[in-house]
Design a protein around this motif. Sequence first.
Motif, short mmCIF file in Angstrom:
data_model
loop_
_atom_site.label_atom_id
_atom_site.label_comp_id
_atom_site.label_asym_id
_atom_site.label_seq_id
_atom_site.Cartn_x
_atom_site.Cartn_y
_atom_site.Cartn_z
N ALA A 27 0.83 -1.19 0.00
CA ALA A 27 0.00 0.00 0.00
C ALA A 27 0.87 1.24 0.00
O ALA A 27 1.54 1.53 0.97
CB ALA A 27 -0.89 0.01 1.24
N LYS A 44 -8.04 -6.57 4.07
CA LYS A 44 -7.41 -5.70 3.09
C LYS A 44 -7.90 -4.26 3.21
O LYS A 44 -7.50 -3.38 2.44
CB LYS A 44 -7.67 -6.20 1.67
CG LYS A 44 -7.02 -7.54 1.38
CD LYS A 44 -5.50 -7.42 1.38
CE LYS A 44 -4.83 -8.76 1.18
NZ LYS A 44 -4.96 -9.63 2.36
N ASP A 78 -5.29 -1.43 3.42
CA ASP A 78 -4.64 -1.16 2.12
C ASP A 78 -5.54 -0.31 1.25
O ASP A 78 -5.09 0.61 0.57
CB ASP A 78 -4.32 -2.48 1.42
CG ASP A 78 -3.40 -3.36 2.26
OD1 ASP A 78 -2.54 -2.78 2.94
OD2 ASP A 78 -3.56 -4.57 2.23
N GLN A 122 -5.49 3.24 2.42
CA GLN A 122 -4.25 3.94 2.07
C GLN A 122 -4.22 4.36 0.61
O GLN A 122 -3.62 5.37 0.27
CB GLN A 122 -3.03 3.05 2.37
CG GLN A 122 -2.77 2.83 3.84
CD GLN A 122 -2.35 4.10 4.56
OE1 GLN A 122 -2.47 5.19 4.02
NE2 GLN A 122 -1.88 3.97 5.77
N THR A 123 -4.84 3.56 -0.24
CA THR A 123 -4.82 3.92 -1.66
C THR A 123 -5.86 4.98 -1.98
O THR A 123 -5.98 5.40 -3.13
CB THR A 123 -5.09 2.69 -2.55
OG1 THR A 123 -6.34 2.12 -2.16
CG2 THR A 123 -4.01 1.66 -2.42
#
Lengths: 263, 496
Positions: free
Chosen positions: B5, B83, B86, B89-90
């Motif tokens: 990430a 997940k 992640d 974070q994106t």
Amino acid sequence: MNEAPAAAGEKAPREWMVRAIGLVKRHGQEEVLRGIHLDVLRGEVAAVIGPSGGGKSTFLRCLNGLERFDEGTVEVNGTVIRSGLPPAEEARLHRQVRAHVGMVFQQFHLFPHRTVIQNIIEAPVHVAGRRVDEARSQAMALLERVGLAAKAECRPCTLSGGQQQRVAIARTLAMGPKIILFDEPTSALDPHMTGEVLSVMADLASDGLTLLVVTHAMSFARRAAHRVHVFHGGRVIESGPPEQVFDAPREQVTRDFLKLSSE
Amino acid sequence: MLVLAPRWTAAAGGAALDAIRERGWFTWGADEEGGGPYVFPAPDQSGRRTGFEVDLADELARELTGALGKPIEARFAQAQWDKLPDLLQTGRIDCILNGYEWTPERARYLLATVPYYVYELQLLARAGDTRIESWETLRTLPGLQIGVLGGSAAERFVAEQAPGARVVSFDGSTNAMGEVVKARLDATVQDYPIAVFYQKEFPTLRFVGEPAAPGRYVIYVRREDSALCEVFNRAIVSLRASGKLKEIYDRYGIWTRAQLDPVLSSLPKIDDSGETAPLAERAVQFFHAHALILLRAAGMTILLSVVAFPIAIGIGILVALGRLFGPKPISILLAVYVEVLRGTPLMLQLFVIFYVLPSAGVYLDAFSAAVLGLAVNYSAYEAEIYRAGLQAVPVGQMEAALALGMSKSLALRRIIVPQAVRIVIPPVTNDFIALFKDTSVCSVITIVELTKQYNIAAMTHPAEVLPLAAVAGVLYLAMSYPLSLFSGFMERRLAK
């Protein structure tokens, strides 16, 4: 046509190595063999000639069970196989026949993953149960005989076509066959390699081995064969000693075929 | 699956909030698979979803509408539970709202709101199983098999409190509960809301003892989105004060007295000492924390591969030979075998072997089930490869062998198969590497191999995702590269 097998001389039935009676083979509707009557005597060199598609190879393959036939009887070295046997019984008889019948193919069919000598000792060791060292020394003798002792440890793919076919003959000889079937042994070879294979075959013939040779090499048939059989349309249309078949053929088809072959 | 990430750094603390005001909605990430009573498909089959976090998200949207002076809507985004960080974070979601516990590791990495729910852990056992009387039993009766949700607080709690117990990690809470019902596990520890929600589906399960080990469910946003975090904080505090939160929790039967605890309903201080330790020391700590565990997991990956693949090859050869040379009925049966196994996912096959076969009286432990699943699944692919390989050997080879007096089986063994082997080595190597990586699917039946262990470690130590991923990647490469070397060696050897 369809005449009874011509007995050569005074020889008794026991002297037959191969006898086919009324052999019929069909591919669907098409009859590839339409009643073949043919015999080969012990020690005889028989040549089978004739135009392509006449059933020559199919006949040969019926003798050692690579092809099944639909009607008739085949007797090879005393083993009688009739059409319509139960599969298990037929398979047993095929193996019995193959134990004494060698075969040499047009495309050699050497085992590419084995060396020359391994090709030769494969069957003696794994079928006949011979000891490896024995089989090897016998194989070396055979390679000497076909003039390839130096190639014993080579892979088949490194050999020329003529050399491969000589190895194939040695491989067949290693099983000590009573008869060898040759299925157009020189047809896949360049003309300059044909001679080396034919001379090995002539050598076998002079040793008294029984040979049944399907061939287009007319000079060999004329020189080495005791009898010549002409196949056409799934029948034997003419049989006789080479001088008769080649020099005074009875059938028009034979004359046409020989004329084309000599051109 | 390794997901790296990247951390997008927003310019100002208000970037996300501005964006939400701009577009008129915020996205909250959650996993509705087995997500009751948090987020789950509405029982009325309407295609909508329900759950206390859905209600909470709607209340938050209402609060945001007031705070931003503009109608704001809450939009749900589905993602695999582990997940979610992640995804956050994106930048694909604005926040995580899905029973995520507050942990110091996560709090260093993400920004946490004040707790919206104080959860506790509930011990569950079979009604008829009188051995398990209280939490104390887990300590006094060693060797108990305890099912937990992988990566959850319950997993850590059981590991710490009952070192003698065998902890079995599942991908879904209900799987662990089902295994207790079937007596393949002794007990399970679940977050209290889950235990309450699924009680009616597992009536033979019994609540043992009081809820224990309280913790905080918080909303996580990206570290830089402090403004959004502040708005959420004010909203949660106001919902709690107005009694709206209790109303929601009562609706799902999950309100507990712990919600009133002033300490638990606020955030603890983070001990930042770990963050400031010198690099070398942190590296040593990292090594101590993860290296051995990851290595052991890699060992499981190797073990599964080297046990399963030879079996797959063996079955595959038999199937290929049967299809090519067997009698017609067998050949047809084997064709069906291949099509069924190729046509259904490995994960499904593993599920059937592990969860369905026991009801037919066939009980396999997780490792055997994993080996069987992998071997059977790959045998179908192997069979097709060998069939192609065998057919690629010219017919004349068989004829020459038969003419020499060989039986069909001897000819196959000595002449045909050795030649086919050379042809199939590259695709078989390919398959082995594929199986090697497919061992990660076995995590659905509680096998902990390298990928699963990486996921667990990444879950608990989100700040160390990058070095963890690097270590896991290096381990995979270290295992598969020798394999490639070996296969290359075999190809050269056999090509001679």
